[in-house]
Scaffold this motif. Structure first.
Motif, mmCIF file in Angstrom:
data_model
loop_
_atom_site.group_PDB
_atom_site.id
_atom_site.type_symbol
_atom_site.label_atom_id
_atom_site.label_comp_id
_atom_site.label_asym_id
_atom_site.label_seq_id
_atom_site.Cartn_x
_atom_site.Cartn_y
_atom_site.Cartn_z
ATOM 1 N N SER A 11 0.835 -1.204 0.000
ATOM 2 C CA SER A 11 0.000 0.000 0.000
ATOM 3 C C SER A 11 0.872 1.256 0.000
ATOM 4 O O SER A 11 0.508 2.265 -0.613
ATOM 5 N N ASN A 12 2.043 1.204 0.663
ATOM 6 C CA ASN A 12 2.978 2.336 0.617
ATOM 7 C C ASN A 12 3.508 2.554 -0.792
ATOM 8 O O ASN A 12 3.618 3.687 -1.263
ATOM 9 N N VAL A 13 3.857 1.464 -1.485
ATOM 10 C CA VAL A 13 4.379 1.558 -2.850
ATOM 11 C C VAL A 13 3.307 2.101 -3.791
ATOM 12 O O VAL A 13 3.573 3.003 -4.599
ATOM 13 N N ALA A 14 2.073 1.583 -3.668
ATOM 14 C CA ALA A 14 0.982 2.061 -4.530
ATOM 15 C C ALA A 14 0.717 3.540 -4.278
ATOM 16 O O ALA A 14 0.566 4.330 -5.218
ATOM 17 N N ALA A 15 0.701 3.947 -3.014
ATOM 18 C CA ALA A 15 0.478 5.354 -2.688
ATOM 19 C C ALA A 15 1.651 6.204 -3.172
ATOM 20 O O ALA A 15 1.452 7.320 -3.667
ATOM 21 N N GLY A 16 2.873 5.679 -3.050
ATOM 22 C CA GLY A 16 4.062 6.397 -3.521
ATOM 23 C C GLY A 16 4.012 6.631 -5.017
ATOM 24 O O GLY A 16 4.347 7.713 -5.494
ATOM 25 N N LEU A 17 3.615 5.617 -5.753
ATOM 26 C CA LEU A 17 3.472 5.770 -7.208
ATOM 27 C C LEU A 17 2.411 6.817 -7.547
ATOM 28 O O LEU A 17 2.595 7.632 -8.455
ATOM 29 N N THR A 22 0.883 11.805 -9.840
ATOM 30 C CA THR A 22 -0.076 12.922 -9.811
ATOM 31 C C THR A 22 0.550 14.232 -9.334
ATOM 32 O O THR A 22 0.010 15.298 -9.615
ATOM 33 N N ARG A 23 1.645 14.164 -8.600
ATOM 34 C CA ARG A 23 2.406 15.326 -8.109
ATOM 35 C C ARG A 23 1.537 16.369 -7.398
ATOM 36 O O ARG A 23 1.519 17.540 -7.780
ATOM 37 N N PRO A 24 0.822 15.966 -6.331
ATOM 38 C CA PRO A 24 0.039 16.962 -5.595
ATOM 39 C C PRO A 24 0.939 17.938 -4.827
ATOM 40 O O PRO A 24 0.484 18.993 -4.404
ATOM 41 N N PHE A 25 2.189 17.563 -4.644
ATOM 42 C CA PHE A 25 3.195 18.436 -4.035
ATOM 43 C C PHE A 25 4.555 18.042 -4.572
ATOM 44 O O PHE A 25 4.732 16.958 -5.102
ATOM 45 N N ARG A 26 5.510 18.966 -4.446
ATOM 46 C CA ARG A 26 6.861 18.742 -4.954
ATOM 47 C C ARG A 26 7.868 19.018 -3.850
ATOM 48 O O ARG A 26 7.567 19.707 -2.873
ATOM 49 N N SER A 47 7.810 6.485 1.462
ATOM 50 C CA SER A 47 7.492 7.546 2.422
ATOM 51 C C SER A 47 7.828 8.921 1.861
ATOM 52 O O SER A 47 8.524 9.055 0.855
ATOM 53 N N THR A 48 7.321 9.928 2.554
ATOM 54 C CA THR A 48 7.621 11.326 2.251
ATOM 55 C C THR A 48 8.193 11.938 3.521
ATOM 56 O O THR A 48 7.663 11.733 4.608
ATOM 57 N N THR A 49 9.293 12.677 3.371
ATOM 58 C CA THR A 49 9.947 13.293 4.530
ATOM 59 C C THR A 49 9.722 14.796 4.498
ATOM 60 O O THR A 49 9.954 15.451 3.484
ATOM 61 N N LEU A 50 9.237 15.330 5.635
ATOM 62 C CA LEU A 50 9.028 16.757 5.799
ATOM 63 C C LEU A 50 10.057 17.302 6.781
ATOM 64 O O LEU A 50 10.413 16.631 7.745
ATOM 65 N N ILE A 60 6.609 10.370 6.879
ATOM 66 C CA ILE A 60 5.221 9.930 6.810
ATOM 67 C C ILE A 60 5.106 8.810 5.784
ATOM 68 O O ILE A 60 5.490 8.996 4.622
ATOM 69 N N PRO A 61 4.589 7.636 6.184
ATOM 70 C CA PRO A 61 4.363 6.574 5.200
ATOM 71 C C PRO A 61 3.380 7.066 4.136
ATOM 72 O O PRO A 61 2.394 7.741 4.459
ATOM 73 N N ASN A 62 3.651 6.766 2.894
ATOM 74 C CA ASN A 62 2.818 7.279 1.805
ATOM 75 C C ASN A 62 1.369 6.838 1.908
ATOM 76 O O ASN A 62 0.469 7.557 1.477
ATOM 77 N N ARG A 63 1.109 5.684 2.497
ATOM 78 C CA ARG A 63 -0.276 5.236 2.622
ATOM 79 C C ARG A 63 -1.075 6.160 3.545
ATOM 80 O O ARG A 63 -2.291 6.236 3.462
ATOM 81 N N LYS A 64 -0.377 6.887 4.441
ATOM 82 C CA LYS A 64 -1.044 7.842 5.334
ATOM 83 C C LYS A 64 -1.346 9.157 4.607
ATOM 84 O O LYS A 64 -2.148 9.950 5.058
ATOM 85 N N ILE A 65 -0.686 9.397 3.489
ATOM 86 C CA ILE A 65 -0.868 10.630 2.717
ATOM 87 C C ILE A 65 -1.971 10.465 1.682
ATOM 88 O O ILE A 65 -2.804 11.348 1.500
ATOM 89 N N SER A 66 -1.980 9.321 1.003
ATOM 90 C CA SER A 66 -2.935 9.079 -0.063
ATOM 91 C C SER A 66 -4.356 9.087 0.503
ATOM 92 O O SER A 66 -4.662 8.388 1.449
ATOM 93 N N GLY A 67 -5.207 9.924 -0.069
ATOM 94 C CA GLY A 67 -6.598 9.989 0.364
ATOM 95 C C GLY A 67 -6.845 10.989 1.484
ATOM 96 O O GLY A 67 -7.986 11.209 1.874
ATOM 97 N N GLU A 68 -5.801 11.604 2.007
ATOM 98 C CA GLU A 68 -5.954 12.611 3.063
ATOM 99 C C GLU A 68 -6.164 13.993 2.443
ATOM 100 O O GLU A 68 -5.805 14.231 1.297
#
Length: 174
Positions: A11-17, A22-26, A47-50, A60-68
């Protein structure tokens, strides 16, 4: 057991892709998501690092970002400052003094233009809203530069900054 363990990874890989495509942020933009906020340092498949303004990092694991719900500030942020002036103040004088301070500060952007206006008629003062735009990197330090400069500019022009008066109620028999 292995299938359950792989579920989180997949789910992390799918969300990462999804994030990469889609590039909602850069990288470099300031975002708020999943209860965290900061400047995007890295985006990977997992994951995405802030980076927070205090220089700490949040992974943040990407699965926690996707859909938020994502708030992407981009590379600019608007400060939300205010100053109270006495009701007897010439508001044009106060607003002009504040605008001059903003124009003189190198961190304050000229475009988009800062907002300076009488915002609230309070109990004891008129509140002037001061909303300049700054680069994300200047967001933390700029209020510390602007507030004393605004105070000095208002004092120089004789603008009174009132202090709230606490009233005590005297009851009979006290």
């Amino acid at each position: 057991g292995v299938a359950l363990a792989m579920q989180g990874v997949l789910s992390n890989v799918a969300a990462g892709l999804t994030i990469i495509v889609t590039r909602p942020f850069r990288v470099g933009e300031y975002i708020s998501i999943a209860g965290e906020e900061g400047q995007v340092a890295t985006i990977s498949l997992f994951s995405t690092t802030l980076t927070h303004p205090d220089r700490s990092r949040v992974v943040i694991p990407n699965r926690k970002i996707s859909g938020e719900i994502l708030h992407n500030y981009g590379e600019l942020r608007q400060l939300d400052l205010a100053v109270n002036v006495a009701y007897g103040t010439n508001l044009e004088t106060a607003v002009t003094a504040i605008r001059e301070v903003l124009l003189a500060n190198a961190c304050v952007l000229k475009d988009p233009a800062p907002l300076v206006q009488a915002n609230l008629l309070g109990e004891y003062a008129v509140t002037i809203a001061i909303k300049p735009w700054v680069a994300v990197k200047d967001f933390g330090a700029t209020p510390g530069e602007l507030n004393p400069a605004i105070l000095d500019a208002l004092r120089l022009r004789g603008v009174e900054i009132p202090v709230p008066i606490l009233r005590t109620i005297v009851t009979q028999g006290s």
